[in-house]
Motif scaffolding. Structure first.
Motif, mmCIF file in Angstrom:
data_model
loop_
_atom_site.group_PDB
_atom_site.id
_atom_site.type_symbol
_atom_site.label_atom_id
_atom_site.label_comp_id
_atom_site.label_asym_id
_atom_site.label_seq_id
_atom_site.Cartn_x
_atom_site.Cartn_y
_atom_site.Cartn_z
ATOM 1 N N UNK A 8 -5.862 23.398 -31.068
ATOM 2 C CA UNK A 8 -5.431 24.107 -29.889
ATOM 3 C C UNK A 8 -3.708 23.599 -29.906
ATOM 4 N N UNK A 9 -2.854 24.707 -29.647
ATOM 5 C CA UNK A 9 -1.538 24.254 -29.795
ATOM 6 C C UNK A 9 -1.166 23.732 -28.331
ATOM 7 N N UNK A 10 -0.726 22.606 -28.187
ATOM 8 C CA UNK A 10 -0.496 21.840 -26.866
ATOM 9 C C UNK A 10 0.387 22.559 -26.235
ATOM 10 N N UNK A 11 1.564 23.084 -26.704
ATOM 11 C CA UNK A 11 2.636 23.744 -25.874
ATOM 12 C C UNK A 11 1.779 24.782 -25.286
ATOM 13 N N UNK A 12 0.879 25.664 -25.909
ATOM 14 C CA UNK A 12 0.119 26.635 -25.199
ATOM 15 C C UNK A 12 -0.595 26.407 -24.109
ATOM 16 N N UNK A 13 -1.371 25.273 -24.633
ATOM 17 C CA UNK A 13 -2.311 24.504 -23.666
ATOM 18 C C UNK A 13 -1.686 24.250 -22.353
ATOM 19 N N UNK A 14 -0.347 23.406 -22.293
ATOM 20 C CA UNK A 14 0.357 23.103 -21.291
ATOM 21 C C UNK A 14 0.847 24.119 -20.410
ATOM 22 N N UNK A 15 1.074 25.263 -21.135
ATOM 23 C CA UNK A 15 1.730 26.376 -20.586
ATOM 24 C C UNK A 15 0.565 26.884 -19.661
ATOM 25 N N UNK A 16 -0.688 27.013 -20.159
ATOM 26 C CA UNK A 16 -1.771 27.734 -19.546
ATOM 27 C C UNK A 16 -2.014 26.760 -18.218
ATOM 28 N N UNK A 17 -1.830 25.383 -18.463
ATOM 29 C CA UNK A 17 -2.190 24.434 -17.348
ATOM 30 C C UNK A 17 -1.198 24.617 -16.266
ATOM 31 N N UNK A 18 0.069 24.672 -16.663
ATOM 32 C CA UNK A 18 1.149 24.965 -15.515
ATOM 33 C C UNK A 18 0.964 26.345 -14.968
ATOM 34 N N UNK A 19 0.282 27.461 -15.496
ATOM 35 C CA UNK A 19 0.162 28.607 -14.881
ATOM 36 C C UNK A 19 -0.850 28.373 -13.803
ATOM 37 N N UNK A 20 -1.784 27.723 -14.345
ATOM 38 C CA UNK A 20 -3.056 27.450 -13.302
ATOM 39 C C UNK A 20 -2.889 26.697 -12.038
ATOM 40 N N UNK A 21 -1.820 25.629 -12.282
ATOM 41 C CA UNK A 21 -1.209 24.918 -11.225
ATOM 42 C C UNK A 21 -0.752 25.938 -10.337
ATOM 43 N N UNK A 26 -1.021 28.035 -4.473
ATOM 44 C CA UNK A 26 -1.168 29.130 -3.510
ATOM 45 C C UNK A 26 -2.450 28.923 -2.601
ATOM 46 N N UNK A 27 -3.171 28.090 -3.033
ATOM 47 C CA UNK A 27 -4.450 28.054 -2.164
ATOM 48 C C UNK A 27 -4.931 26.661 -1.674
ATOM 49 N N UNK A 28 -3.916 25.786 -1.992
ATOM 50 C CA UNK A 28 -4.001 24.441 -1.484
ATOM 51 C C UNK A 28 -4.807 23.440 -2.408
#
Length: 163
Positions: A8-21, A26-28
């Motif tokens: 896994x490319x960590x930059x992609x992984x972290x980008x995905x995590x930040x999108x999830x965050x 929005x839902x607390x």
């Protein structure tokens, strides 16, 4: 032995995590990552890299997996206690210390009897002193004795540590 997950490319992984965050906010809700041997975030450096790259993310700190990867849960608690959502307390014994496959290298056991030993008491006291009020879990992935007896050893260990 090949990893069970693809690289896994960590930059992609972290980008995905930040999108999830951002969606979770929005839902607390909080996004919480669990460090784990053999996965993307396993070592001390991986945990700290995640926490730096995802500043609004939280950690489910797994003490056994982190020590098994050569890390220090005590340092993580000291530096990031406000980012810890929950803690899995584990201890482990080596089955084959030189084996590169983590689950062949070690097995988890009751608290206080393995490689981590009384460090778990220190971690529990640190969390208490920092006012941690999240969940702590005792995880036993395998049992050599009767499961209930092993879990009682761990529960008694925690009660003693928090006296």
């Amino acid at each position: 032995a090949p990893s069970p997950i693809p690289p896994v490319d960590k930059k992609d992984f972290f980008r995905g995590v930040n999108a999830q965050i951002e969606v979770a906010k929005k839902y607390g809700l909080k996004v919480v990552l669990h460090n784990h041997l053999g996965l993307v975030i396993e070592s001390q450096a991986d945990v700290e890299e995640y926490l730096a790259a995802c500043p609004d993310g939280y950690l489910l700190l797994d003490t056994g997996h982190l020590v098994g990867a050569g890390g220090s849960p005590e340092e993580i608690i000291e530096k990031y206690h406000d980012r810890i959502a929950a803690v899995h307390f584990k201890d482990f014994v080596y089955k084959d210390k030189d084996n590169e496959v983590w689950h062949k290298r070690l097995r988890f056991c009751e608290l206080g009897v393995g490689e981590i030993g009384d460090r778990s008491k220190t971690m529990l006291k640190m969390l208490k002193d920092f006012g941690f009020d999240g969940w702590i879990f005792v995880e036993h992935d395998t049992h050599v004795l009767d499961a209930e007896k092993e879990l009682k050893i761990s529960v008694d260990y925690i009660k003693d540590a928090l006296k």
